[in-house]
Scaffold this motif. Structure first.
Motif, PDB file in Angstrom:
ATOM      1  N   GLY A 312       0.770  -1.237   0.000  1.00  0.00           N
ATOM      2  CA  GLY A 312       0.000   0.000   0.000  1.00  0.00           C
ATOM      3  C   GLY A 312       0.793   1.274   0.000  1.00  0.00           C
ATOM      4  O   GLY A 312       0.200   2.360   0.015  1.00  0.00           O
ATOM      5  N   THR A 313       2.138   1.198  -0.011  1.00  0.00           N
ATOM      6  CA  THR A 313       2.951   2.416   0.007  1.00  0.00           C
ATOM      7  C   THR A 313       4.090   2.312  -0.990  1.00  0.00           C
ATOM      8  O   THR A 313       4.487   1.211  -1.406  1.00  0.00           O
ATOM      9  CB  THR A 313       3.554   2.677   1.403  1.00  0.00           C
ATOM     10  OG1 THR A 313       4.588   1.719   1.666  1.00  0.00           O
ATOM     11  CG2 THR A 313       2.497   2.620   2.503  1.00  0.00           C
ATOM     12  N   LEU A 314       4.635   3.450  -1.357  1.00  0.00           N
ATOM     13  CA  LEU A 314       5.768   3.483  -2.280  1.00  0.00           C
ATOM     14  C   LEU A 314       7.012   2.887  -1.644  1.00  0.00           C
ATOM     15  O   LEU A 314       7.772   2.164  -2.295  1.00  0.00           O
ATOM     16  CB  LEU A 314       6.020   4.925  -2.720  1.00  0.00           C
ATOM     17  CG  LEU A 314       4.835   5.608  -3.414  1.00  0.00           C
ATOM     18  CD1 LEU A 314       5.145   7.082  -3.668  1.00  0.00           C
ATOM     19  CD2 LEU A 314       4.485   4.907  -4.720  1.00  0.00           C
ATOM     20  N   ARG A 315       7.238   3.179  -0.373  1.00  0.00           N
ATOM     21  CA  ARG A 315       8.402   2.615   0.322  1.00  0.00           C
ATOM     22  C   ARG A 315       8.343   1.091   0.326  1.00  0.00           C
ATOM     23  O   ARG A 315       9.338   0.410   0.037  1.00  0.00           O
ATOM     24  CB  ARG A 315       8.429   3.124   1.764  1.00  0.00           C
ATOM     25  CG  ARG A 315       9.536   2.530   2.629  1.00  0.00           C
ATOM     26  CD  ARG A 315       9.301   2.840   4.099  1.00  0.00           C
ATOM     27  NE  ARG A 315       8.054   2.258   4.571  1.00  0.00           N
ATOM     28  CZ  ARG A 315       7.368   2.686   5.632  1.00  0.00           C
ATOM     29  NH1 ARG A 315       7.814   3.712   6.340  1.00  0.00           N
ATOM     30  NH2 ARG A 315       6.253   2.097   5.995  1.00  0.00           N
ATOM     31  N   ASP A 316       7.173   0.524   0.626  1.00  0.00           N
ATOM     32  CA  ASP A 316       7.050  -0.922   0.697  1.00  0.00           C
ATOM     33  C   ASP A 316       7.183  -1.562  -0.678  1.00  0.00           C
ATOM     34  O   ASP A 316       7.628  -2.713  -0.790  1.00  0.00           O
ATOM     35  CB  ASP A 316       5.718  -1.301   1.340  1.00  0.00           C
ATOM     36  CG  ASP A 316       5.679  -0.950   2.819  1.00  0.00           C
ATOM     37  OD1 ASP A 316       6.747  -0.647   3.388  1.00  0.00           O
ATOM     38  OD2 ASP A 316       4.578  -0.953   3.403  1.00  0.00           O
ATOM     39  N   ALA A 317       6.813  -0.835  -1.740  1.00  0.00           N
ATOM     40  CA  ALA A 317       7.006  -1.361  -3.091  1.00  0.00           C
ATOM     41  C   ALA A 317       8.490  -1.567  -3.368  1.00  0.00           C
ATOM     42  O   ALA A 317       8.900  -2.613  -3.897  1.00  0.00           O
ATOM     43  CB  ALA A 317       6.399  -0.412  -4.114  1.00  0.00           C
ATOM     44  N   ALA A 318       9.310  -0.571  -3.036  1.00  0.00           N
ATOM     45  CA  ALA A 318      10.753  -0.702  -3.259  1.00  0.00           C
ATOM     46  C   ALA A 318      11.349  -1.798  -2.375  1.00  0.00           C
ATOM     47  O   ALA A 318      12.178  -2.603  -2.827  1.00  0.00           O
ATOM     48  CB  ALA A 318      11.437   0.638  -2.989  1.00  0.00           C
ATOM     49  N   ARG A 319      10.922  -1.856  -1.120  1.00  0.00           N
ATOM     50  CA  ARG A 319      11.449  -2.876  -0.212  1.00  0.00           C
ATOM     51  C   ARG A 319      11.120  -4.280  -0.703  1.00  0.00           C
ATOM     52  O   ARG A 319      11.968  -5.183  -0.712  1.00  0.00           O
ATOM     53  CB  ARG A 319      10.871  -2.678   1.193  1.00  0.00           C
ATOM     54  CG  ARG A 319      11.471  -1.519   1.968  1.00  0.00           C
ATOM     55  CD  ARG A 319      10.849  -1.441   3.347  1.00  0.00           C
ATOM     56  NE  ARG A 319      11.476  -0.406   4.168  1.00  0.00           N
ATOM     57  CZ  ARG A 319      11.056  -0.069   5.381  1.00  0.00           C
ATOM     58  NH1 ARG A 319      10.008  -0.678   5.916  1.00  0.00           N
ATOM     59  NH2 ARG A 319      11.681   0.870   6.063  1.00  0.00           N
ATOM     60  N   GLU A 320       9.859  -4.487  -1.127  1.00  0.00           N
ATOM     61  CA  GLU A 320       9.456  -5.814  -1.571  1.00  0.00           C
ATOM     62  C   GLU A 320      10.154  -6.193  -2.868  1.00  0.00           C
ATOM     63  O   GLU A 320      10.526  -7.359  -3.076  1.00  0.00           O
ATOM     64  CB  GLU A 320       7.940  -5.854  -1.738  1.00  0.00           C
ATOM     65  CG  GLU A 320       7.381  -7.214  -2.121  1.00  0.00           C
ATOM     66  CD  GLU A 320       7.649  -8.287  -1.078  1.00  0.00           C
ATOM     67  OE1 GLU A 320       7.706  -9.476  -1.468  1.00  0.00           O
ATOM     68  OE2 GLU A 320       7.825  -7.947   0.121  1.00  0.00           O
ATOM     69  N   ALA A 321      10.355  -5.216  -3.752  1.00  0.00           N
ATOM     70  CA  ALA A 321      11.075  -5.493  -4.991  1.00  0.00           C
ATOM     71  C   ALA A 321      12.504  -5.936  -4.699  1.00  0.00           C
ATOM     72  O   ALA A 321      12.994  -6.914  -5.285  1.00  0.00           O
ATOM     73  CB  ALA A 321      11.067  -4.255  -5.878  1.00  0.00           C
ATOM     74  N   LEU A 322      13.179  -5.242  -3.812  1.00  0.00           N
ATOM     75  CA  LEU A 322      14.549  -5.600  -3.474  1.00  0.00           C
ATOM     76  C   LEU A 322      14.606  -6.958  -2.788  1.00  0.00           C
ATOM     77  O   LEU A 322      15.515  -7.770  -3.040  1.00  0.00           O
ATOM     78  CB  LEU A 322      15.162  -4.520  -2.586  1.00  0.00           C
ATOM     79  CG  LEU A 322      15.400  -3.170  -3.270  1.00  0.00           C
ATOM     80  CD1 LEU A 322      15.750  -2.099  -2.242  1.00  0.00           C
ATOM     81  CD2 LEU A 322      16.507  -3.281  -4.308  1.00  0.00           C
ATOM     82  N   ARG A 323      13.656  -7.231  -1.910  1.00  0.00           N
ATOM     83  CA  ARG A 323      13.625  -8.543  -1.242  1.00  0.00           C
ATOM     84  C   ARG A 323      13.430  -9.662  -2.260  1.00  0.00           C
ATOM     85  O   ARG A 323      14.103 -10.703  -2.216  1.00  0.00           O
ATOM     86  CB  ARG A 323      12.488  -8.563  -0.218  1.00  0.00           C
ATOM     87  CG  ARG A 323      12.455  -9.833   0.631  1.00  0.00           C
ATOM     88  CD  ARG A 323      11.134 -10.011   1.331  1.00  0.00           C
ATOM     89  NE  ARG A 323      10.056 -10.258   0.375  1.00  0.00           N
ATOM     90  CZ  ARG A 323       9.846 -11.430  -0.220  1.00  0.00           C
ATOM     91  NH1 ARG A 323      10.650 -12.463   0.023  1.00  0.00           N
ATOM     92  NH2 ARG A 323       8.853 -11.574  -1.079  1.00  0.00           N
TER      93      ARG A 323
END
Length: 522
Positions: A312-323
């Motif tokens: 639901g957030t832009l920060r979590d999108a980047a984190r999940e992509a990197l993970r």
């Protein structure tokens, strides 16, 4: 030339005039017009400048900004209006500069003096793969259809395009096996080439698709900072995931990236989509044959559906992509403990509309409108939380976008810093191609002018990369020197600001606790 009417507070504008100079059948790209307007606004004695085509929506915007005269009202849609407010001598001098400003070649044109530049789609080299369309909205659909039927993908920067015309453009693109990006598409990176407002990104293995321009920029810059690169970044236009448009470009872009062996991960970014459209996109993404991260702003509970993770957030999108890619995301950020301002209200003043959407998920009770900026007129902020998209037409009438010209936002920042009801201020600074050369300076100057006397905390974040034309480290340092506290992402900035919205003297609460409380209370 007409005398300028009094400002809305009743104060007269002595020796100030409003002028409309009409250039018949003269078209110029909207980005070039914004840059010309920025230059003219900076001239001594000029308080406002706007260069627009005389379409009906633009005439209304000029009228609302008190920049329309009888000469402008008589213009035809194919005419260019140069609207100026200032002293008589300054207006005369500014008008003399207009021809040279409009004759300057665009940054994308060849610097060779004898280079031939096509002036119509029919003159383009048959091998041309992409048409960038930035005509007035009523004419954009016709140009986009010409481009598509000529075998070119269409990047439609134009706004004010009726939704039925958008659907027609996208249906034709699908029929022809091409992409229609837009209308109102602000950013893309295609085969390494930045288009519109875009950052300098390292090449890599991530494909991004987005119905939100600054949201794409935020996620892609966070990936770049972590060492990941971008394969393609495809903007769709802000309405693509609406119920009417039905994700037509998003679905076509998903198929394109699914078939690209060099793309190992797909990231989707959108302002709150229509629920049934979101489910259709997730279902299609699940058949892509590779992992997909979907950032649908406002999603309250992250979920995984097969190979698709929805956050639901832009920060979590980047984190999940990197993970997902096996990388190490940036560690969680712990904000410093700072006291709130004397008031109780949030003032979030964004240049990026997506960031405003993200913040409104935390403060759904926030006002979304404030006084437009009028020179020499004090802005009256409401006595409630305020989350503004200052790139909206209501604030850019007669002025360039705040990513190019900070005048409007600087005025609202001054009002927020001096308002006794302000508890915290949030600012974004977006770098990259198309943005101003020094977008933080005017904001930093306002902070220094107000000084530290019980000033509310100012939380800022920068969207940019080391390769951008502006120096990202210098921009951050300039804001910090002026007194802003830097957050690493738009999400962190908004959550931290919300955490400060307690009565002065009460214990500081963690951003995540208040963010969860805000979502639960809707």
């Amino acid at each position: 030339m007409e005398p300028t009417p009094p400002a809305t507070d009743g104060h007269p504008a002595p020796d100030t005039f409003t002028s409309n100079s009409v250039r018949c059948d003269a078209y110029a790209d909207s980005v070039a017009l914004m840059r010309a307007a920025q230059h003219l606004t900076g001239l001594p004695g000029i308080t406002a400048a706007s260069l627009v085509m005389a379409t009906e929506p633009n005439l209304r915007l000029l009228d609302d900004a008190q920049l329309l005269t009888d000469e402008g009202r008589a213009a035809r849609p194919a005419d260019l209006i140069v609207a100026l407010r200032g002293t008589a001598d300054a207006i005369e001098h500014a008008l003399a500069e207009v021809p040279a400003l409009l004759e300057q070649p665009a940054a994308s044109e060849s610097s060779e003096p004898d280079a031939w530049v096509p002036r119509a789609l029919g003159e383009a080299d048959p091998a041309t793969a992409l048409a960038l369309i930035s005509t007035p909205g009523p004419y954009a659909a016709a140009e986009a259809l010409k481009a598509l039927r000529g075998g070119m993908h269409a990047f439609v920067f134009s706004d004010n395009v009726p939704v039925d015309q958008e659907i027609r453009i996208k249906e034709e693109a699908h029929r022809l096996g091409l992409l229609a990006m837009g209308p109102d598409c602000g950013t893309a990176v295609l085969d390494g080439v930045p288009v519109g407002f875009a950052n300098a990104l390292r090449p890599g293995r991530v494909g991004l698709i987005g119905a939100s321009g600054t949201g794409l920029q935020q996620v892609s810059c966070l990936l770049d900072a972590a060492g990941e690169g971008v394969r393609q970044m495809i903007g769709t236009g802000g309405r693509d995931l609406s119920a009417e448009v039905g994700a037509r470009t998003t679905l076509d872009a998903l198929d394109l990236l699914a078939a690209d062996p060099g793309c190992e991960l797909i990231v989707l970014v959108s302002k709150p989509p229509a629920p049934d459209v979101a489910e259709r996109v997730v279902e299609r993404a699940g058949r892509a044959g590779k992992p997909v991260v979907a950032a649908f702003l406002g999603t309250e509970r992250p979920r995984t559906v097969g190979s698709v993770t929805v956050v639901g957030t832009l920060r979590d999108a980047a984190r999940e992509a990197l993970r997902t890619l096996g990388g190490a995301p940036a560690p969680s950020w712990t904000p410093p403990t700072v006291p709130p301002g004397p008031g109780r209200y949030l003032r979030a003043l964004y240049a990026g509309g997506t960031f405003a959407y993200e913040a409104r998920q935390l403060r759904p009770d926030a006002a979304t409108e404030a006084d437009p900026y009028v020179p020499d007129h004090a802005i009256d902020l409401p006595e409630r939380h305020l989350v503004l998209d200052l790139g909206d037409d209501a604030y850019t009438a007669g002025r360039p976008h705040p990513m190019i010209d900070p005048t409007v936002r600087a005025a609202h920042l001054r009002a927020a810093l001096t308002d006794p009801h302000t508890a915290a201020v949030v600012l974004d600074v977006v770098l990259g191609h198309g943005a101003g050369p020094d977008p933080a300076e005017a904001l930093a100057a306002e902070l220094e002018d107000v000084g530290d006397r019980r000033r509310p905390p100012v939380i800022a974040f920068v969207v940019g990369t080391e390769g951008d034309p502006q120096n990202v480290d210098a921009v951050r340092a300039r804001l910090e020197k002026a007194g802003a506290v830097m957050a690493p992402t738009s999400t962190d900035a908004a959550e931290w600001a919300v955490s400060l919205l307690t009565q002065p003297g009460q214990p500081h609460r963690k951003a995540g606790e208040l963010a969860a409380q805000g979502r639960a209370g809707r």
